[in-house]
Design a protein around this motif. Structure first.
Motif, PDB file in Angstrom:
ATOM      1  N   GLU A 298      17.283 -22.025 -31.055  1.00  0.00           N
ATOM      2  CA  GLU A 298      18.254 -21.820 -32.133  1.00  0.00           C
ATOM      3  C   GLU A 298      19.056 -20.773 -31.838  1.00  0.00           C
ATOM      4  OE1 GLU A 298      16.963 -22.669 -36.223  1.00  0.00           O
ATOM      5  OE2 GLU A 298      15.348 -24.235 -35.616  1.00  0.00           O
ATOM      6  N   ASN A 299      19.934 -20.945 -31.119  1.00  0.00           N
ATOM      7  CA  ASN A 299      21.032 -19.883 -30.778  1.00  0.00           C
ATOM      8  C   ASN A 299      21.928 -19.370 -31.798  1.00  0.00           C
ATOM      9  OD1 ASN A 299      20.329 -19.708 -28.085  1.00  0.00           O
ATOM     10  ND2 ASN A 299      21.246 -21.835 -27.617  1.00  0.00           N
ATOM     11  N   PRO A 300      22.212 -18.155 -31.897  1.00  0.00           N
ATOM     12  CA  PRO A 300      23.282 -17.689 -32.906  1.00  0.00           C
ATOM     13  C   PRO A 300      24.599 -18.329 -32.648  1.00  0.00           C
ATOM     14  CG  PRO A 300      22.646 -16.026 -31.564  1.00  0.00           C
ATOM     15  CD  PRO A 300      21.478 -17.073 -31.300  1.00  0.00           C
ATOM     16  N   GLN A 301      25.611 -18.411 -33.270  1.00  0.00           N
ATOM     17  CA  GLN A 301      26.657 -18.996 -33.199  1.00  0.00           C
ATOM     18  C   GLN A 301      27.463 -18.441 -31.782  1.00  0.00           C
ATOM     19  OE1 GLN A 301      29.529 -19.228 -36.423  1.00  0.00           O
ATOM     20  NE2 GLN A 301      31.032 -20.567 -35.289  1.00  0.00           N
ATOM     21  N   LYS A 302      27.465 -17.175 -31.569  1.00  0.00           N
ATOM     22  CA  LYS A 302      28.241 -16.690 -30.438  1.00  0.00           C
ATOM     23  C   LYS A 302      27.527 -17.063 -28.937  1.00  0.00           C
ATOM     24  CE  LYS A 302      30.511 -12.863 -32.739  1.00  0.00           C
ATOM     25  NZ  LYS A 302      30.658 -11.412 -32.634  1.00  0.00           N
ATOM     26  N   SER A 303      26.231 -17.545 -29.088  1.00  0.00           N
ATOM     27  CA  SER A 303      25.481 -17.870 -27.716  1.00  0.00           C
ATOM     28  C   SER A 303      25.450 -19.243 -27.677  1.00  0.00           C
ATOM     29  CB  SER A 303      24.187 -17.219 -28.005  1.00  0.00           C
ATOM     30  OG  SER A 303      24.296 -15.602 -28.246  1.00  0.00           O
TER      31      SER A 303
END
Length: 222
Positions: A60-65
């Motif tokens: 579950e990646n943060p938005q920037k990643s």
């Protein structure tokens, strides 16, 4: 039945079975159908991975990643079939006819993939819907952890989606002749009238922060 006639009959029956098997095998290997493998995917592909016939995103990646993953080839008219399963709360999508992979929301068509099991209020972001454009006719997504079957048919302006073997969307893009507005009077976020969306482009899978698995991805050109 006489012994010789019986043996001849059995021999012909075996030949018929073998012939049908060869015909079926050849049909399964039709050059018109692409069974998507790692070599068909464009790099870099972020946190996506593929083993055998399963493409998956288990971080579950943060938005920037977050990074979407794309097929190398472009498609216009086609049938796309796949199986997918979701983790709880996953929100994702399948992009197609994408002109600009850096801006897929505004330059492609998207089928929403989302954890909507058990929900009653269907909207244009519902699983199987054409995102922001047309809601599904009914909720057919299975509970998290269960495999769902999705089929998308693109044939000129006609777009159809089938979820778990039933058609849930059937639209004619030519009816969307105004930017930011749907034929039913509701608004959408698109700067281009949907009838003018690209008719050929990349197919991709969205990293929207949730865990998701796709398998048996098959594409047939029309």
């Amino acid at each position: 039945m006489a012994m010789k006639a019986k043996i001849k009959y059995q021999f012909l029956a075996v030949l018929a079975i073998l012939f049908c098997g060869v015909q079926y095998s050849n049909a399964q290997k039709s050059p018109d159908i692409l069974n998507v493998k790692s070599a068909d995917l464009q790099k870099p592909n972020g946190s996506w991975d593929m083993e055998k016939n399963t493409l998956f995103l288990t971080r579950e990646n943060p938005q920037k990643s977050r990074k979407n993953i794309w097929l190398k080839e472009e498609y216009g008219d086609f049938i796309l079939e796949l199986d997918f399963k979701l983790a709880s709360g996953t929100n994702s999508g399948v992009f197609f006819r994408t002109k600009n992979t850096e801006d897929p929301v505004q330059t492609s068509i998207e089928v929403q993939i989302r954890d909507d099991y058990g929900k009653a209020d269907i909207d244009k972001h519902f699983c199987g819907s054409i995102y922001e454009i047309k809601e599904v006719s009914e909720n057919r997504v299975k509970k998290t952890g269960k495999w769902n079957h999705l089929k998308i048919i693109c044939n000129g302006p006609i777009i159809q989606t089938f979820l778990n073997n039933k058609m849930v969307v059937n639209i004619d893009l030519n009816e969307w002749h105004e930017a930011g507005k749907n034929p039913d009077g509701t608004s959408n976020k698109f700067k281009t009238a949907y009838k003018n969306m690209p008719r050929k482009g990349k197919i991709g899978f969205q990293d929207h922060g949730g865990k998701i698995w796709y398998k048996n991805i098959k594409i047939k050109q029309l």
